[in-house]
Design an enzyme around this catalytic site. Sequence first.
Site, mmCIF file in Angstrom:
data_model
loop_
_atom_site.group_PDB
_atom_site.id
_atom_site.type_symbol
_atom_site.label_atom_id
_atom_site.label_comp_id
_atom_site.label_asym_id
_atom_site.label_seq_id
_atom_site.Cartn_x
_atom_site.Cartn_y
_atom_site.Cartn_z
ATOM 1 N N GLU A 116 134.144 26.295 63.615
ATOM 2 C CA GLU A 116 134.942 25.275 63.356
ATOM 3 C C GLU A 116 136.115 25.332 64.013
ATOM 4 O O GLU A 116 137.406 25.191 63.733
ATOM 5 C CB GLU A 116 135.369 25.009 61.555
ATOM 6 C CG GLU A 116 134.089 25.265 60.998
ATOM 7 C CD GLU A 116 134.390 25.036 59.313
ATOM 8 O OE1 GLU A 116 135.571 24.962 58.953
ATOM 9 O OE2 GLU A 116 133.525 25.433 58.776
ATOM 10 N N GLU A 137 123.770 26.103 57.091
ATOM 11 C CA GLU A 137 124.315 26.421 56.212
ATOM 12 C C GLU A 137 123.859 25.183 55.127
ATOM 13 O O GLU A 137 124.534 24.450 54.648
ATOM 14 C CB GLU A 137 125.804 26.121 56.224
ATOM 15 C CG GLU A 137 126.460 27.688 57.163
ATOM 16 C CD GLU A 137 128.077 27.402 57.223
ATOM 17 O OE1 GLU A 137 128.622 26.638 56.121
ATOM 18 O OE2 GLU A 137 128.741 28.044 58.146
#
Length: 445
Positions: free
Chosen positions: A250, A357
């Site tokens: 991220e 995820e």
Amino acid sequence: MALFKNIIGLIFLLLMQVSCSSDDNATPSLSAPLALNPSDITQNSFVANWAGVKDAQSYVLDVSSDIDFTSFVEGYQALSVNGIYTVVDNLSPSTSYYYRVRAVNGTAESSNSMVISLTTEIPDGSVLKELTQDFFIGTIVQSNRMTGMHHEVINREFSSITAEYEMKMNIMYPSEGVYDWTASDAIVNYAVENKLNIHGHALVWHNATPNWVENFSGTDAEFETMLEEYVKTVVTRYKGKITSWDVVNEAFNDGSGTYRNSVFYQRMGASFISKCFQWAREADPDVLLFYNDYNMCSDQTKRDAVFSMVDDLISNSVAIDGVGYQMHIAYNWPAKKDIQDATQDILDRNLKVHYAELDIRANPNNDQSTLTDARSLELKTKYKEIAELYTALPTVNKYALTIWGLKDNESWLLDFHGHIDWPLLYNNNFEEKDAYYGVLEGLVK
Ligand code: G3I
């Protein structure tokens, strides 16, 4: 005038020739049959159906295990059938088959019908990892969730684990110069003991940075030295056990695609990313190195920024093996085409794809107080879609499809969004939900 008469005469003769040669028993031209959906599908058989054709005396049926009909099922290549259906048996479970049919009258044969595809039933008692031959099916663990039903389900169904939070910097490196391997060693040892793949998550993430790093008092050069030492210490420790790492997680802002103003960016600029990948590769020449992020199938600007960075790594010969799409999605979002288009960006660079995820919100608008049958089936459909998309990837681009949790009440989403949801494959009693069967059906070739 004579010429005109000759031409008329020639035309008349030609017409007579055609009409005479076509005797009263002319073979009719046969239309291609309309192939219909199969019925009575079992693990090892199905009934092929089609609509009858005028003047057909019989039909011939082709059944193949590939859509190009290059691998006919034994006994089902141009099988002559008198009716408009037939049982096709001696098939393999959980396998896709294709059939087509032609009409026959004497020596005449119609063209092929359209092709119908189907998948035979999944055998009772199938488990997820049996159906994933060329990639890992993963879930997450916490060091205090590796016994009892967690242990049973993980080892029955999954072939890979990811530490949900205990292999992040704030846990493994809580204070300067002091590592805490307690949880990470327990998880890695559990994976080794149970012959599970383990995906390392995540070396650098702005949301799991220990306070002493956030408030690092040294110079930028000292910061870089500290970070290099951390990356190499962790990757070296688990070399040969951990097969892959999310090196950076991220690094880009939503919407704008600018770099997050993390302490890593503040101290080292954008180069922190390439340096972390370089250091990880120096520590372990064999480990797969991933960049990981979220909303990659819905935030084109961010995705473009990510792949601009990835292309820079590639053009500068910095080792990167794959990109992780977190896939925190919803039953109705993003659209399948958006996921396909986004995934194509990874394939175009011949990198590995990690759906890293996966959880699917059944209650994104917080307008559901219970998981209705209807929404449960919508959730199943979306899980099946994702599993099908991943299964269809080229083997060379596959790594793992990882579900971010086992049972619903353990999902991070409940705290993050602050309302009830049912995003995972198991209910709170570890019973398989419709979503589980969506993944199972989607994994079938
Ligand atoms: O288990 C301890 C408990 O013993 C302790 O009393 C409590 C209070 O300190 O903390 C508990 O640990 C928490 C852990 O979740 C388990 O619930 C940690 O504080 C908390 O930070 C941790 O949050 C995790 C978060 O990442 C931050 O690491 C979530 O579980 C995890 O699902 C989430 O996962 C992230 C991915 O790594 C990256 N992508 C987004 C995703 C969701 O945020």
